[in-house]
Design an enzyme around this catalytic site. Sequence first.
Site, mmCIF file in Angstrom:
data_model
loop_
_atom_site.group_PDB
_atom_site.id
_atom_site.type_symbol
_atom_site.label_atom_id
_atom_site.label_comp_id
_atom_site.label_asym_id
_atom_site.label_seq_id
_atom_site.Cartn_x
_atom_site.Cartn_y
_atom_site.Cartn_z
ATOM 1 C CG HIS A 1 16.182 44.296 67.740
ATOM 2 N ND1 HIS A 1 15.118 44.804 68.458
ATOM 3 C CD2 HIS A 1 16.302 45.094 66.643
ATOM 4 C CE1 HIS A 1 14.623 45.855 67.831
ATOM 5 N NE2 HIS A 1 15.330 46.065 66.740
ATOM 6 C CE LYS B 1 13.103 44.023 61.079
ATOM 7 N NZ LYS B 1 13.473 45.443 60.971
ATOM 8 C CB CYS C 1 16.910 48.367 68.286
ATOM 9 S SG CYS C 1 15.760 49.717 67.997
ATOM 10 C CG ASP D 1 14.363 38.208 66.753
ATOM 11 O OD1 ASP D 1 13.656 38.300 65.725
ATOM 12 O OD2 ASP D 1 14.886 39.200 67.299
ATOM 13 C CD GLN E 1 17.351 42.421 60.320
ATOM 14 O OE1 GLN E 1 17.667 42.348 59.138
ATOM 15 N NE2 GLN E 1 16.734 43.475 60.828
#
Length: 413
Positions: free
Chosen positions: A130, A233, A371, A207, A210
């Site tokens: 991202h 999220k 993104c 990261d 998600q």
Amino acid sequence: MNQSVENLAAYDVDKIRQDFPVLDQQVRGKPLVYLDNAATSQKPKQVIDSIVNYYENDNANIHRGVHTLSERATLSYENARKTVQQFLNAASEKEIVFTRGATEAINLVANGLAETIKQGDEILITAMEHHSNIVPWQMLCKKTGASLKVAPINEHGELMLEEFEALISNKTKFAAISHMSNALGTINPIKQLIDQLHQHDVPVLVDGAQAIPHISVDVQALDCEFYVFSGHKLYAPTGIGALYGKMEQLEQMAPYQGGGDMISVVTFDKTVYNKVPYKFEAGTPNIAGTIGLGAAIDYVNSIGVDEIAAHENALLNYAVVQAKRIDKLRVIGTAKEKGAIMSFVLDGIHPHDIGTMMDHQGIAVRAGHHCAMPVMDFFGVPATARASFAMYNTHQEVDALMAGIENLIEMFG
């Protein structure tokens, strides 16, 4: 019947949907089908109620206050920190820093590394990142003279593991890797990658923006130096997230921002910083959002991350099978290990038109580069349409998505 099937049979999606007020509405005269969860998930009543309760009963600034409301607000805020710690299985709640989201958490770490990264050093990322896990490292490289190295992906959207390993050298001083791709749904073999990097003494940031709603995360088992995620999220409010960092890493890093609450002593001659994690939490924080994040994690735990993942994977598998029956549809991202994301393109129809026309049928999907413009460039498309699934989505909604796509193809002839 195996265990996963038994769990799926016991999964009460109708009961779960009753906890999400926003789902009970019509859009353009059609029942809302919300499939934009990778961008942001909806919030259950339990989260909304926790925020309302704070503002109605406990609204006060936290830390240092000696009156009752401040003490109650501080307790709720710090309890949320413990909740995040337990959710990630961090060794201590002091290793949890609250941020505005994964983006700010990554920027915080990149800023903190500026004093240790120098010209000639290399920072390693992957081609599926991202923008939030690309741009801060580009900025750091520009500031320090370091180089950014990018591990390639294949036509399925999977990381090319041999090429990844070949990029690691004694120049590699840091690595930042997505646990799960927001544009492709690819789930990286994150533990394997961390172990490879640690063989070269390379610290790793994961990261998890998600992954966190779909995968059980144990940061001690992963042994990553940093793990970041966004609350919005994970069924929590916007504007709140968390950074996990190993204590020794956090203690070595300079603070990201200066101001109130991140200090222990201030004079005009010098400032003594507060202890971890408070030295990274300057100013009045998002107290209500933090409390909401704790409530969201409690809600997810009440259902079970593994149970949620099994339900979402069943939806994804069903959607992929249905998609293969549509000649003009091409799925972008076909990794063997995938989370609940299906990105796709339709022959002769721009993804933005897909998004607009699906909305006319009450179906919310995301259209754009997500993104992740380098991912779009790799696959040779300007954008994709993306359907992303959450705990409250149903097989009937997948059917509605496919019917909507068929209607769109017929409309465009």
